[in-house]
Motif scaffolding. Structure first.
Motif, PDB file in Angstrom:
ATOM      1  N   PRO A 216       1.009  -1.131  -0.053  1.00 26.54           N
ATOM      2  CA  PRO A 216       0.149   0.022   0.208  1.00 26.54           C
ATOM      3  C   PRO A 216       0.824   1.458  -0.006  1.00 26.54           C
ATOM      4  O   PRO A 216       1.875   1.319   0.734  1.00 26.54           O
ATOM      5  CB  PRO A 216      -0.818  -0.117   1.326  1.00 26.54           C
ATOM      6  N   ARG A 217       0.505   2.222  -0.976  1.00 23.91           N
ATOM      7  CA  ARG A 217       1.170   3.503  -0.733  1.00 23.91           C
ATOM      8  C   ARG A 217       0.728   4.516   0.278  1.00 23.91           C
ATOM      9  O   ARG A 217      -0.299   5.255  -0.318  1.00 23.91           O
ATOM     10  CB  ARG A 217       1.137   4.065  -2.273  1.00 23.91           C
ATOM     11  N   ILE A 218       1.134   4.273   1.336  1.00 25.69           N
ATOM     12  CA  ILE A 218       0.664   5.124   2.536  1.00 25.69           C
ATOM     13  C   ILE A 218       1.424   5.577   3.395  1.00 25.69           C
ATOM     14  O   ILE A 218       1.064   6.318   4.430  1.00 25.69           O
ATOM     15  CB  ILE A 218      -0.414   4.139   3.353  1.00 25.69           C
ATOM     16  N   THR A 219       2.704   5.364   3.138  1.00 25.02           N
ATOM     17  CA  THR A 219       3.793   6.017   3.997  1.00 25.02           C
ATOM     18  C   THR A 219       4.039   7.767   3.425  1.00 25.02           C
ATOM     19  O   THR A 219       4.398   7.860   2.336  1.00 25.02           O
ATOM     20  CB  THR A 219       5.208   5.288   3.903  1.00 25.02           C
ATOM     21  N   VAL A 220       3.983   8.615   4.308  1.00 24.97           N
ATOM     22  CA  VAL A 220       4.121   9.901   4.171  1.00 24.97           C
ATOM     23  C   VAL A 220       5.437  10.492   4.951  1.00 24.97           C
ATOM     24  O   VAL A 220       5.619  10.130   6.241  1.00 24.97           O
ATOM     25  CB  VAL A 220       2.850  10.745   4.610  1.00 24.97           C
ATOM     26  N   LEU A 221       6.240  10.835   4.002  1.00 26.35           N
ATOM     27  CA  LEU A 221       7.753  11.452   4.963  1.00 26.35           C
ATOM     28  C   LEU A 221       7.858  12.814   5.009  1.00 26.35           C
ATOM     29  O   LEU A 221       6.986  13.605   4.220  1.00 26.35           O
ATOM     30  CB  LEU A 221       8.859  11.112   3.801  1.00 26.35           C
ATOM     31  N   GLY A 222       8.302  13.025   6.260  1.00 23.26           N
ATOM     32  CA  GLY A 222       8.571  14.481   6.622  1.00 23.26           C
ATOM     33  C   GLY A 222      10.022  14.601   6.450  1.00 23.26           C
ATOM     34  O   GLY A 222      10.802  13.827   7.071  1.00 23.26           O
ATOM     35  N   ILE A 223      10.623  15.520   5.636  1.00 19.01           N
ATOM     36  CA  ILE A 223      12.046  15.694   5.555  1.00 19.01           C
ATOM     37  C   ILE A 223      12.762  17.103   5.695  1.00 19.01           C
ATOM     38  O   ILE A 223      11.966  18.059   5.478  1.00 19.01           O
ATOM     39  CB  ILE A 223      12.404  15.463   4.161  1.00 19.01           C
ATOM     40  N   GLY A 224      13.584  17.117   6.480  1.00 19.31           N
ATOM     41  CA  GLY A 224      14.512  18.383   6.714  1.00 19.31           C
ATOM     42  C   GLY A 224      15.928  18.398   6.349  1.00 19.31           C
ATOM     43  O   GLY A 224      16.431  17.191   6.364  1.00 19.31           O
ATOM     44  N   CYS A 225      16.609  19.053   5.824  1.00 18.57           N
ATOM     45  CA  CYS A 225      17.887  18.966   5.414  1.00 18.57           C
ATOM     46  C   CYS A 225      18.652  20.319   5.379  1.00 18.57           C
ATOM     47  O   CYS A 225      18.144  21.472   5.194  1.00 18.57           O
ATOM     48  CB  CYS A 225      17.927  18.193   3.872  1.00 18.57           C
ATOM     49  N   ARG A 226      19.967  20.133   5.651  1.00 22.11           N
ATOM     50  CA  ARG A 226      20.687  21.409   5.300  1.00 22.11           C
ATOM     51  C   ARG A 226      20.895  21.773   3.853  1.00 22.11           C
ATOM     52  O   ARG A 226      20.685  20.919   2.875  1.00 22.11           O
ATOM     53  CB  ARG A 226      22.208  20.895   6.027  1.00 22.11           C
ATOM     54  N   LYS A 227      21.235  23.027   3.726  1.00 24.49           N
ATOM     55  CA  LYS A 227      21.375  23.498   2.358  1.00 24.49           C
ATOM     56  C   LYS A 227      22.263  22.750   1.460  1.00 24.49           C
ATOM     57  O   LYS A 227      23.603  22.589   1.991  1.00 24.49           O
ATOM     58  CB  LYS A 227      21.656  24.958   2.328  1.00 24.49           C
ATOM     59  N   GLY A 228      21.949  22.439   0.247  1.00 28.93           N
ATOM     60  CA  GLY A 228      22.873  21.546  -0.593  1.00 28.93           C
ATOM     61  C   GLY A 228      23.103  20.063  -0.318  1.00 28.93           C
ATOM     62  O   GLY A 228      23.653  19.292  -0.943  1.00 28.93           O
ATOM     63  N   ALA A 229      21.912  19.633   0.320  1.00 27.97           N
ATOM     64  CA  ALA A 229      21.996  18.111   0.680  1.00 27.97           C
ATOM     65  C   ALA A 229      21.658  17.213  -0.597  1.00 27.97           C
ATOM     66  O   ALA A 229      20.853  17.891  -1.467  1.00 27.97           O
ATOM     67  CB  ALA A 229      20.960  17.587   1.731  1.00 27.97           C
ATOM     68  N   SER A 230      22.475  16.416  -0.879  1.00 27.41           N
ATOM     69  CA  SER A 230      22.028  15.664  -2.223  1.00 27.41           C
ATOM     70  C   SER A 230      21.056  14.609  -2.050  1.00 27.41           C
ATOM     71  O   SER A 230      20.765  14.514  -1.128  1.00 27.41           O
ATOM     72  CB  SER A 230      23.583  14.854  -2.664  1.00 27.41           C
ATOM     73  N   GLN A 302      14.663  25.780  15.588  1.00 26.40           N
ATOM     74  CA  GLN A 302      13.717  26.807  15.895  1.00 26.40           C
ATOM     75  C   GLN A 302      14.328  28.000  15.561  1.00 26.40           C
ATOM     76  O   GLN A 302      13.525  28.809  15.016  1.00 26.40           O
ATOM     77  CB  GLN A 302      13.602  26.744  17.382  1.00 26.40           C
ATOM     78  N   SER A 303      15.617  28.344  15.604  1.00 23.86           N
ATOM     79  CA  SER A 303      16.335  29.533  15.300  1.00 23.86           C
ATOM     80  C   SER A 303      16.258  29.683  13.740  1.00 23.86           C
ATOM     81  O   SER A 303      16.239  30.822  13.448  1.00 23.86           O
ATOM     82  CB  SER A 303      17.706  29.653  15.796  1.00 23.86           C
ATOM     83  N   VAL A 304      16.315  28.607  12.961  1.00 21.57           N
ATOM     84  CA  VAL A 304      16.557  28.811  11.629  1.00 21.57           C
ATOM     85  C   VAL A 304      14.978  28.790  10.805  1.00 21.57           C
ATOM     86  O   VAL A 304      14.887  29.615   9.823  1.00 21.57           O
ATOM     87  CB  VAL A 304      17.255  27.516  11.096  1.00 21.57           C
ATOM     88  N   THR A 305      14.182  27.947  11.325  1.00 25.26           N
ATOM     89  CA  THR A 305      12.922  28.017  10.638  1.00 25.26           C
ATOM     90  C   THR A 305      11.826  28.481  11.280  1.00 25.26           C
ATOM     91  O   THR A 305      10.660  28.702  10.698  1.00 25.26           O
ATOM     92  CB  THR A 305      12.599  26.419  10.382  1.00 25.26           C
ATOM     93  N   GLY A 306      11.806  28.662  12.521  1.00 22.50           N
ATOM     94  CA  GLY A 306      10.815  29.238  13.319  1.00 22.50           C
ATOM     95  C   GLY A 306       9.963  28.046  14.074  1.00 22.50           C
ATOM     96  O   GLY A 306       9.105  28.330  14.758  1.00 22.50           O
ATOM     97  N   VAL A 307      10.177  26.781  13.749  1.00 28.26           N
ATOM     98  CA  VAL A 307       9.720  25.726  14.341  1.00 28.26           C
ATOM     99  C   VAL A 307      10.665  24.771  15.050  1.00 28.26           C
ATOM    100  O   VAL A 307      11.860  24.640  14.374  1.00 28.26           O
ATOM    101  CB  VAL A 307       8.528  24.942  13.537  1.00 28.26           C
ATOM    102  N   GLY A 308      10.346  23.967  15.923  1.00 30.15           N
ATOM    103  CA  GLY A 308      11.388  23.301  16.667  1.00 30.15           C
ATOM    104  C   GLY A 308      11.689  22.107  15.867  1.00 30.15           C
ATOM    105  O   GLY A 308      12.807  21.396  16.454  1.00 30.15           O
ATOM    106  N   ASN A 309      10.893  21.506  15.082  1.00 29.72           N
ATOM    107  CA  ASN A 309      10.770  20.303  14.513  1.00 29.72           C
ATOM    108  C   ASN A 309      10.235  20.453  13.131  1.00 29.72           C
ATOM    109  O   ASN A 309       8.971  20.660  13.007  1.00 29.72           O
ATOM    110  CB  ASN A 309      10.473  19.161  15.321  1.00 29.72           C
ATOM    111  N   VAL A 310      11.003  20.154  12.102  1.00 30.95           N
ATOM    112  CA  VAL A 310      10.414  20.224  10.684  1.00 30.95           C
ATOM    113  C   VAL A 310       9.761  19.047  10.277  1.00 30.95           C
ATOM    114  O   VAL A 310       8.583  18.752   9.928  1.00 30.95           O
ATOM    115  CB  VAL A 310      11.364  20.964   9.856  1.00 30.95           C
ATOM    116  N   CYS A 311      10.713  17.863  10.451  1.00 28.51           N
ATOM    117  CA  CYS A 311      10.175  16.646   9.565  1.00 28.51           C
ATOM    118  C   CYS A 311       9.235  16.113  10.402  1.00 28.51           C
ATOM    119  O   CYS A 311       8.139  15.426   9.671  1.00 28.51           O
ATOM    120  CB  CYS A 311      11.575  15.730   9.614  1.00 28.51           C
ATOM    121  N   GLU A 312       8.993  15.928  11.727  1.00 29.65           N
ATOM    122  CA  GLU A 312       7.909  15.498  12.250  1.00 29.65           C
ATOM    123  C   GLU A 312       6.633  16.188  12.100  1.00 29.65           C
ATOM    124  O   GLU A 312       5.469  15.395  11.763  1.00 29.65           O
ATOM    125  CB  GLU A 312       8.110  15.200  13.726  1.00 29.65           C
TER     126      GLU A 312
END
Length: 347
Positions: A216-230, A302-312
């Motif tokens: 089943p195609r049911i997995t949803v990813l949350g992703i955060g990454c540093r600039k330039g991540a390949s 938090q200091s970079v994005t304004g929220v303490g956790n992006v991916c979750e």
């Protein structure tokens, strides 16, 4: 779905326009074409190049082609481009008096059989289906996989299962999910045998000696990454996150990140290679997201994005859930989390 409909006479193009109008109303992208000396007068898009050239272009870019004319024209036009049932678009042929609609190619995985029924109903025609499982009103595993948006891992084994069913042999069924509806008589839930179907997020676990995996195609990813991540670094981090739980990469339905990353090349390439959309959210959209077990907060994030956790937060926002399936993991400048959309096996 993207469709191309082509007529070879004035009457054929009249039906091409009718089909195109209906498909557009139901949310599909569809174009009516005409091939012939007077095509410009038929109020459709005229085909100026050869039919072979046009067919090759449409075959590569469309999900379905509908020829309104002689079946021989359609067969000769598509013949050089046919590859496999996993790649070919659905191909239909209807006579220009709308007597019959024939499913020619990709009846199950491409959806040609179902589309033939829709077009026949619209044009008051008779659908012509020749697939053995359909004619015999038997369960078809590849058609089921297409309808339920399941990844099917082995077409050769799917063909063997269809052969078993046509020989009146019962095929085993294993499901990690709740099953609703009446299980087809051709399947036996929970019983062993030499060959069977597994509906699970793990496409490596062989429940039967010969196991066809439907994922089943049911997995949803949350992703955060540093600039330039390949894309390779992102794929590695996601692979490790899911691999620990035996979750197939084929189960991924979408990925999400904060809008600061909407133009990140590596993230865009990762999603493009995987064939899934990338959703992005603003800080204001992510702030109110709730997690039943709380978030793994980071002062730096938090200091970079304004929220303490992006991916979750992104995984939960994009899945519509409040509970994570896999909490945040970090690797080589990439953080990833996963949530599952609601799912049950439906018959």
């Amino acid at each position: 779905m993207k469709l191309a409909v082509i007529g070879f006479s004035r009457e054929g193009c009249r039906y091409a326009k009718k089909i195109t109008g209906f498909m557009r109303q139901t949310g599909h992208e569809c174009t009516a074409w005409g091939k012939g000396r007077e095509a410009r007068d038929w109020q459709v898009q005229p085909v100026e190049e050869s039919l072979g050239t046009w067919t090759g272009e449409q075959f590569a870019s469309c999900d379905a082609l509908i020829f309104i004319g002689a079946a021989g024209i359609a067969v000769r036009a598509i013949a050089p481009f046919v590859k496999s049932k996993a790649e070919d678009p659905a191909v239909l042929c209807m006579d220009d008096q709308a007597n019959y609609v024939i499913s020619l190619l990709s009846g199950h995985l491409g959806g040609a059989n179902e589309l033939a029924g829709e077009v026949a109903s619209l044009c008051s025609a008779v659908p012509v289906i020749t697939t053995a499982t359909d004619v015999g009103k038997r369960f078809s595993v590849d058609d089921y996989a297409r309808r339920e948006n399941l990844y099917l891992d082995n077409l050769a084994l799917a063909k063997r299962i269809s052969a078993e069913i046509l020989e009146n042999r019962v095929v085993g069924l294993h499901s990690e999910f709740e099953v609703s509806g009446r299980i087809p008589k051709e399947l036996s839930l929970g019983k062993g045998g030499n060959i069977g179907i597994s509906i699970a997020l793990d496409d490596a676990c062989s429940i039967f000696p010969e196991t066809l995996h439907l994922v089943p195609r049911i997995t949803v990813l949350g992703i955060g990454c540093r600039k330039g991540a390949s894309k390779e670094q992102i794929a590695d981090a996601v692979g490790e996150l899911l691999g620990e739980s035996g979750i197939s990469m084929h189960s991924i339905v979408r990925a999400a990140s904060i809008d600061l990353k909407k133009e990140e090349p590596g993230l865009l390439e990762f999603c493009r290679d995987l064939g899934v959309p990338l959703l992005t959210y603003s800080r204001e959209e992510l702030e109110p997201v709730i997690c039943e077990d709380g978030f793994s907060e980071s002062e730096f994030v938090q200091s970079v994005t304004g929220v303490g956790n992006v991916c979750e937060r992104c995984a939960l926002k994009a899945s519509g859930q409040k509970k994570l399936f896999k909490r945040k993991q970090a690797k080589n400048g990439v953080t990833a989390a996963a949530a599952l959309t609601e799912y049950r096996v439906r018959f």
